[in-house]
Design a protein around this motif. Structure first.
Motif, PDB file in Angstrom:
ATOM      1  N   ASN A 168       0.824  -1.211   0.000  1.00  0.00           N
ATOM      2  CA  ASN A 168       0.000   0.000   0.000  1.00  0.00           C
ATOM      3  C   ASN A 168       0.855   1.257   0.000  1.00  0.00           C
ATOM      4  N   LYS A 169       0.176   2.412  -0.036  1.00  0.00           N
ATOM      5  CA  LYS A 169       0.892   3.693  -0.080  1.00  0.00           C
ATOM      6  C   LYS A 169       1.752   3.899   1.159  1.00  0.00           C
ATOM      7  N   GLY A 170       1.270   3.406   2.298  1.00  0.00           N
ATOM      8  CA  GLY A 170       2.031   3.571   3.533  1.00  0.00           C
ATOM      9  C   GLY A 170       3.368   2.867   3.466  1.00  0.00           C
ATOM     10  N   CYS A 171       3.409   1.677   2.858  1.00  0.00           N
ATOM     11  CA  CYS A 171       4.671   0.945   2.723  1.00  0.00           C
ATOM     12  C   CYS A 171       5.601   1.658   1.745  1.00  0.00           C
ATOM     13  N   GLU A 172       5.017   2.226   0.711  1.00  0.00           N
ATOM     14  CA  GLU A 172       5.809   2.998  -0.250  1.00  0.00           C
ATOM     15  C   GLU A 172       6.428   4.216   0.432  1.00  0.00           C
ATOM     16  N   SER A 173       5.626   4.895   1.219  1.00  0.00           N
ATOM     17  CA  SER A 173       6.121   6.079   1.925  1.00  0.00           C
ATOM     18  C   SER A 173       7.221   5.701   2.915  1.00  0.00           C
ATOM     19  N   SER A 174       7.011   4.608   3.662  1.00  0.00           N
ATOM     20  CA  SER A 174       8.010   4.168   4.641  1.00  0.00           C
ATOM     21  C   SER A 174       9.292   3.723   3.946  1.00  0.00           C
ATOM     22  N   ALA A 175       9.163   3.034   2.805  1.00  0.00           N
ATOM     23  CA  ALA A 175      10.346   2.590   2.072  1.00  0.00           C
ATOM     24  C   ALA A 175      11.153   3.781   1.570  1.00  0.00           C
ATOM     25  N   ASN A 176      10.454   4.799   1.108  1.00  0.00           N
ATOM     26  CA  ASN A 176      11.146   6.013   0.638  1.00  0.00           C
ATOM     27  C   ASN A 176      11.892   6.682   1.782  1.00  0.00           C
ATOM     28  N   ALA A 177      11.244   6.752   2.961  1.00  0.00           N
ATOM     29  CA  ALA A 177      11.887   7.389   4.111  1.00  0.00           C
ATOM     30  C   ALA A 177      13.052   6.551   4.620  1.00  0.00           C
ATOM     31  N   ALA A 178      12.877   5.228   4.645  1.00  0.00           N
ATOM     32  CA  ALA A 178      13.910   4.334   5.174  1.00  0.00           C
ATOM     33  C   ALA A 178      15.149   4.286   4.295  1.00  0.00           C
ATOM     34  N   THR A 179      15.009   4.638   3.032  1.00  0.00           N
ATOM     35  CA  THR A 179      16.155   4.598   2.112  1.00  0.00           C
ATOM     36  C   THR A 179      16.681   5.983   1.773  1.00  0.00           C
ATOM     37  N   SER A 180      16.174   6.988   2.473  1.00  0.00           N
ATOM     38  CA  SER A 180      16.654   8.348   2.200  1.00  0.00           C
ATOM     39  C   SER A 180      18.026   8.585   2.808  1.00  0.00           C
ATOM     40  N   SER A 181      18.428   7.728   3.756  1.00  0.00           N
ATOM     41  CA  SER A 181      19.747   7.844   4.377  1.00  0.00           C
ATOM     42  C   SER A 181      20.240   6.455   4.743  1.00  0.00           C
ATOM     43  N   THR A 182      21.538   6.239   4.644  1.00  0.00           N
ATOM     44  CA  THR A 182      22.097   4.920   4.963  1.00  0.00           C
ATOM     45  C   THR A 182      22.670   4.870   6.368  1.00  0.00           C
ATOM     46  N   SER A 183      22.560   5.948   7.121  1.00  0.00           N
ATOM     47  CA  SER A 183      23.117   5.955   8.476  1.00  0.00           C
ATOM     48  C   SER A 183      22.185   6.673   9.433  1.00  0.00           C
ATOM     49  N   GLY A 184      22.378   6.377  10.715  1.00  0.00           N
ATOM     50  CA  GLY A 184      21.569   7.031  11.741  1.00  0.00           C
ATOM     51  C   GLY A 184      20.254   6.320  11.968  1.00  0.00           C
ATOM     52  N   SER A 185      19.655   6.594  13.103  1.00  0.00           N
ATOM     53  CA  SER A 185      18.386   5.961  13.455  1.00  0.00           C
ATOM     54  C   SER A 185      17.236   6.684  12.805  1.00  0.00           C
ATOM     55  N   LEU A 186      16.387   5.934  12.116  1.00  0.00           N
ATOM     56  CA  LEU A 186      15.219   6.528  11.480  1.00  0.00           C
ATOM     57  C   LEU A 186      14.105   6.704  12.498  1.00  0.00           C
ATOM     58  N   LYS A 187      13.259   7.674  12.250  1.00  0.00           N
ATOM     59  CA  LYS A 187      12.166   7.964  13.173  1.00  0.00           C
ATOM     60  C   LYS A 187      10.930   7.166  12.762  1.00  0.00           C
ATOM     61  N   GLY A 188      10.835   5.959  13.275  1.00  0.00           N
ATOM     62  CA  GLY A 188       9.686   5.123  12.980  1.00  0.00           C
ATOM     63  C   GLY A 188       8.736   5.078  14.160  1.00  0.00           C
ATOM     64  N   ARG A 189       7.472   4.805  13.863  1.00  0.00           N
ATOM     65  CA  ARG A 189       6.460   4.723  14.915  1.00  0.00           C
ATOM     66  C   ARG A 189       5.699   3.415  14.785  1.00  0.00           C
ATOM     67  N   THR A 190       5.337   2.866  15.944  1.00  0.00           N
ATOM     68  CA  THR A 190       4.493   1.682  15.957  1.00  0.00           C
ATOM     69  C   THR A 190       3.186   1.951  16.678  1.00  0.00           C
ATOM     70  N   GLU A 191       3.171   2.976  17.538  1.00  0.00           N
ATOM     71  CA  GLU A 191       1.954   3.279  18.279  1.00  0.00           C
ATOM     72  C   GLU A 191       0.995   4.115  17.438  1.00  0.00           C
ATOM     73  N   ASP A 192      -0.280   4.098  17.854  1.00  0.00           N
ATOM     74  CA  ASP A 192      -1.255   4.947  17.183  1.00  0.00           C
ATOM     75  C   ASP A 192      -0.984   6.408  17.512  1.00  0.00           C
TER      76      ASP A 192
END
Length: 253
Positions: A96-120
């Motif tokens: 879905n679009k959410g996975c596309e958006s997350s994939a784009n964000a996750a590959t925008s940088s190869t270093s450092g901790s990404l700001k991901g969320r699991t909670e609502d």
């Protein structure tokens, strides 16, 4: 046919049906969900994803065993650059679009901790942007995270959430709702206006009482009389204070 390792500079693997189809000692044949043929990928991914078309990595990749499907943490999932790069490059026909958006964000940088969320998102003032949240069950059905397919029984591969959002910041995942914010702002403005009105009204009453014995304007005299009758305690306080000041002034003279 075979593919050269340089083809993976752009992650453009070719179709394959066995490991030997792929190039030399640098590639293996990875299975593709829903397809009888696989796709040639770099060897380092085989141990990570355990998705060899035969169920194992070829000996040329340095391993002939698959992963045991251990659980992972949300942080590991967010920062699995190679995994998200693969999701991104293989297209989003099954995500879905959410996975596309997350994939784009996750590959925008190869270093450092990404700001991901699991909670609502917070229940007040923000809303969950469906186009930014990725369903990990659907995602891992077509793109297993290493050897794991997320479901409730395995705590979604240890991520402990059925959906995730990887973005630059919290409000990218949970934008502010304009309606509630505008409503709260309007309420605050109305309260401030009401307080200002009450303060002005109190000041006007005090002024009328304090000058009751000096007013010559009939309207002011009438208003002062009404205010004094309705506010006997305030009148007594102001009159007493005036008398005290007058006495102090006479004593100084």
């Amino acid at each position: 046919s075979s593919s050269s390792s340089s083809s993976y500079t752009t992650m453009s693997g070719i179709d394959c049906t066995e490991h030997s189809t792929c190039a030399g000692t640098t590639e293996y044949c990875a299975s593709v969900s829903g397809d009888t043929s696989g796709r040639c990928r770099p060897c380092e991914e085989c141990a990570q994803f355990s998705d060899g078309i035969t169920g194992n990595c070829p000996a040329v990749c340095g391993s002939d065993s698959s992963s045991d499907g251990e659980q992972f943490t949300a942080e590991q999932f967010f920062n699995a650059y190679t995994y998200w790069k693969r999701v991104k490059d293989e297209g989003f026909s099954v995500t879905n679009k959410g996975c596309e958006s997350s994939a784009n964000a996750a590959t925008s940088s190869t270093s450092g901790s990404l700001k991901g969320r699991t909670e609502d998102c917070a229940p007040v003032f923000t809303k969950k942007d469906g186009d930014k949240w990725c369903d990990v069950e659907d995602l891992t059905l077509t793109h297993p995270f290493r050897s794991c397919i997320a479901n409730e029984a395995n705590d979604y591969c240890g991520i402990d959430s059925s959906s995730v959002c990887i973005a630059d910041g919290y409000f990218d995942c949970c934008p502010i709702e304009k309606g509630p914010v505008a409503g709260v702002a309007l309420t605050i403005i109305l309260i401030l206006i009401a307080l200002q009105y009450l303060m002005c009204k109190t000041c006007h009453r005090r002024k009328l009482i304090a000058g009751a014995d000096t007013w010559t304007n009939p309207k002011l005299v009438r208003d002062a009389t009404i205010v004094m009758e309705k506010n006997p305690k305030l009148t007594q306080k102001i009159v007493s204070k005036k008398e005290s000041r007058a006495t102090a002034s006479e004593n100084r003279v």
